[in-house]
Design a protein around this motif. Sequence first.
Motif, PDB file in Angstrom:
ATOM      1  N   MET A   1       8.213   5.365   4.547  1.00  0.00           N
ATOM      2  CA  MET A   1       9.378   4.962   5.332  1.00  0.00           C
ATOM      3  C   MET A   1       8.963   4.551   6.740  1.00  0.00           C
ATOM      4  O   MET A   1       9.485   3.579   7.293  1.00  0.00           O
ATOM      5  CB  MET A   1      10.395   6.101   5.384  1.00  0.00           C
ATOM      6  CG  MET A   1      11.129   6.343   4.086  1.00  0.00           C
ATOM      7  SD  MET A   1      12.170   7.829   4.175  1.00  0.00           S
ATOM      8  CE  MET A   1      13.207   7.426   5.572  1.00  0.00           C
ATOM      9  N   ILE A   2       8.029   5.286   7.314  1.00  0.00           N
ATOM     10  CA  ILE A   2       7.560   4.956   8.663  1.00  0.00           C
ATOM     11  C   ILE A   2       6.735   3.677   8.634  1.00  0.00           C
ATOM     12  O   ILE A   2       6.822   2.826   9.527  1.00  0.00           O
ATOM     13  CB  ILE A   2       6.752   6.131   9.241  1.00  0.00           C
ATOM     14  CG1 ILE A   2       7.669   7.348   9.421  1.00  0.00           C
ATOM     15  CG2 ILE A   2       6.113   5.749  10.578  1.00  0.00           C
ATOM     16  CD1 ILE A   2       6.941   8.621   9.789  1.00  0.00           C
ATOM     17  N   ASP A   3       5.916   3.506   7.579  1.00  0.00           N
ATOM     18  CA  ASP A   3       5.078   2.315   7.456  1.00  0.00           C
ATOM     19  C   ASP A   3       5.901   1.027   7.506  1.00  0.00           C
ATOM     20  O   ASP A   3       5.517   0.052   8.157  1.00  0.00           O
ATOM     21  CB  ASP A   3       4.299   2.338   6.132  1.00  0.00           C
ATOM     22  CG  ASP A   3       3.202   3.392   6.105  1.00  0.00           C
ATOM     23  OD1 ASP A   3       2.795   3.848   7.190  1.00  0.00           O
ATOM     24  OD2 ASP A   3       2.771   3.754   4.998  1.00  0.00           O
ATOM     25  N   VAL A   4       7.012   1.013   6.765  1.00  0.00           N
ATOM     26  CA  VAL A   4       7.745  -0.245   6.571  1.00  0.00           C
ATOM     27  C   VAL A   4       8.951  -0.386   7.489  1.00  0.00           C
ATOM     28  O   VAL A   4       9.660  -1.396   7.436  1.00  0.00           O
ATOM     29  CB  VAL A   4       8.197  -0.401   5.094  1.00  0.00           C
ATOM     30  CG1 VAL A   4       6.996  -0.478   4.175  1.00  0.00           C
ATOM     31  CG2 VAL A   4       9.105   0.747   4.672  1.00  0.00           C
ATOM     32  N   SER A   5       9.200   0.613   8.331  1.00  0.00           N
ATOM     33  CA  SER A   5      10.249   0.462   9.339  1.00  0.00           C
ATOM     34  C   SER A   5       9.609   0.005  10.641  1.00  0.00           C
ATOM     35  O   SER A   5       8.382   0.010  10.787  1.00  0.00           O
ATOM     36  CB  SER A   5      11.012   1.776   9.537  1.00  0.00           C
ATOM     37  OG  SER A   5      10.145   2.799   9.986  1.00  0.00           O
ATOM     38  N   THR A   6      10.424  -0.385  11.581  1.00  0.00           N
ATOM     39  CA  THR A   6       9.935  -0.848  12.882  1.00  0.00           C
ATOM     40  C   THR A   6      10.565   0.004  13.976  1.00  0.00           C
ATOM     41  O   THR A   6      11.594   0.652  13.750  1.00  0.00           O
ATOM     42  CB  THR A   6      10.317  -2.320  13.118  1.00  0.00           C
ATOM     43  OG1 THR A   6      11.761  -2.420  13.227  1.00  0.00           O
ATOM     44  CG2 THR A   6       9.842  -3.196  11.970  1.00  0.00           C
ATOM     45  N   PRO A   7       9.977   0.021  15.175  1.00  0.00           N
ATOM     46  CA  PRO A   7      10.609   0.767  16.259  1.00  0.00           C
ATOM     47  C   PRO A   7      12.051   0.341  16.505  1.00  0.00           C
ATOM     48  O   PRO A   7      12.885   1.146  16.911  1.00  0.00           O
ATOM     49  CB  PRO A   7       9.719   0.439  17.463  1.00  0.00           C
ATOM     50  CG  PRO A   7       8.375   0.160  16.866  1.00  0.00           C
ATOM     51  CD  PRO A   7       8.675  -0.543  15.563  1.00  0.00           C
ATOM     52  N   ALA A   8      12.368  -0.913  16.209  1.00  0.00           N
ATOM     53  CA  ALA A   8      13.729  -1.402  16.454  1.00  0.00           C
ATOM     54  C   ALA A   8      14.738  -0.872  15.435  1.00  0.00           C
ATOM     55  O   ALA A   8      15.892  -0.619  15.786  1.00  0.00           O
ATOM     56  CB  ALA A   8      13.730  -2.941  16.426  1.00  0.00           C
ATOM     57  N   ASN A   9      14.316  -0.702  14.177  1.00  0.00           N
ATOM     58  CA  ASN A   9      15.301  -0.282  13.153  1.00  0.00           C
ATOM     59  C   ASN A   9      15.069   1.135  12.639  1.00  0.00           C
ATOM     60  O   ASN A   9      15.801   1.601  11.764  1.00  0.00           O
ATOM     61  CB  ASN A   9      15.301  -1.256  11.974  1.00  0.00           C
ATOM     62  CG  ASN A   9      14.022  -1.208  11.152  1.00  0.00           C
ATOM     63  OD1 ASN A   9      13.206  -0.299  11.273  1.00  0.00           O
ATOM     64  ND2 ASN A   9      13.847  -2.200  10.301  1.00  0.00           N
ATOM     65  N   ARG A  10      14.054   1.831  13.166  1.00  0.00           N
ATOM     66  CA  ARG A  10      13.669   3.124  12.600  1.00  0.00           C
ATOM     67  C   ARG A  10      14.787   4.158  12.703  1.00  0.00           C
ATOM     68  O   ARG A  10      15.063   4.907  11.760  1.00  0.00           O
ATOM     69  CB  ARG A  10      12.401   3.623  13.289  1.00  0.00           C
ATOM     70  CG  ARG A  10      11.782   4.843  12.625  1.00  0.00           C
ATOM     71  CD  ARG A  10      10.359   5.028  13.123  1.00  0.00           C
ATOM     72  NE  ARG A  10       9.492   3.995  12.576  1.00  0.00           N
ATOM     73  CZ  ARG A  10       8.410   3.525  13.190  1.00  0.00           C
ATOM     74  NH1 ARG A  10       8.088   3.976  14.390  1.00  0.00           N
ATOM     75  NH2 ARG A  10       7.665   2.600  12.626  1.00  0.00           N
ATOM     76  N   GLN A  11      15.462   4.211  13.842  1.00  0.00           N
ATOM     77  CA  GLN A  11      16.520   5.205  14.004  1.00  0.00           C
ATOM     78  C   GLN A  11      17.666   4.916  13.036  1.00  0.00           C
ATOM     79  O   GLN A  11      18.257   5.840  12.464  1.00  0.00           O
ATOM     80  CB  GLN A  11      17.025   5.210  15.453  1.00  0.00           C
ATOM     81  CG  GLN A  11      17.864   6.444  15.794  1.00  0.00           C
ATOM     82  CD  GLN A  11      18.074   6.593  17.290  1.00  0.00           C
ATOM     83  OE1 GLN A  11      17.473   5.873  18.089  1.00  0.00           O
ATOM     84  NE2 GLN A  11      18.923   7.521  17.688  1.00  0.00           N
TER      85      GLN A  11
END
Length: 403
Positions: A122-132
């Motif tokens: 989940m962390i690999d494929v998310s970005t700082p912009a959409n992670r939350q």
Amino acid sequence: MELDANLKLRAFTVFLTVLLSSSIGPNMTFYYLKYFGSLWTGILLVIVSVAGFLGSLYGGHLADAWGRRPTMLVGAGLMITGYILATLANSPWLFQPGLTFFGFLIAMAGGSLADPADQAMMIDVSTPANRQFVFALIYWIVNIGVMFGAAIGGWFFRDYLFYLLLGMTFGAVINFLVIFLGMRETFTGQAKEQAKTVKQALRSYLTVLQDRRYTIFALGAVLSIVVYSQIDYYLPAHLTADFHTYWLWAQEIYGQRMLSLMMITNTALIIIFMGLINHYSTRWPLIFGFSVGQGLQGFGIALSFILGDFWPLILATLIWTLGEIIVVPAGQTIRADLMDPDRIGAYSGVFAVTRPIGTIIAGSMVSLSSLINKWGMAVIILIMTIAAIGLTVKAVNTPQKSK
């Protein structure tokens, strides 16, 4: 719909897994009590917890050594094996409670093995912009699964256990196929480690613990878990002893029913308002959102410990639920930001340790409550809440070079 394909599939498998596990898992304690007695039930539950603890630790190492997808496939395969054994042990042709426990033990180990790899992917494929947003979405889906799963289990567990286990096995097979056919490997860090021994895993985790920022954050997470876990530990004891019976629509509401109503209220609020509240809270600085959420959650739980009437307890539930909605995605995002991108699996494995440690402390506080009463418990919860916020703020503000 714009999220990475792995995240979309992950959302589906999370819902399916939580739906099925919530329909059976919470009721297995009653099953063990019926066939093994209270002494052995306690021992068996400890064994299951230890298996989950060890599985999480080793799974975190394998997520970096093998990669996310292979580790998830091994864990999913173990879950299928365990559920098949449990289903056969409760079939019309065979009844064997001992084999049932062994099956669930294998399934628990498999699920725990796969969990750090799930989190890492989940962390690999998310970005700082959409992670939350991603963490909020997954948490929302988990609550939907819990709500429907608990209802299914409460209605069918006693008389239709075999069919529920069949459904769980079928769901585990679907989960395996989704990972095998639909998900791609997301590990893009440095070359995978060759050694996969327990010694190598321990060495990997000792290296993570040398990251001062992450270690401080993990200590704060332990305190956060202690605070939230009191809903399952001390709150039932408080309601049993101090709740004033209330009549609602000609139904008697006593302590146990009040706890159920509080949990239903909590889940319903999360499902209805998670998106709306996070639409605004995700615009705040992460540490501010975490502090507000953790503060509201701790205050609401502490307030629940000193109240004994229906509507004030509902108000307290609204407060800690609002805090929960804010703090969960903020806290998970901070955790992801503090990780070394090349060793996310090991970091996820270390974080998995915080939950059993927190629940052990939370359980011991129930015994302590007989000495310090409800007011003392409320004060301790507030102190732990402030300490959890302070440690998290310190972790975020600690320079990266202190690794």
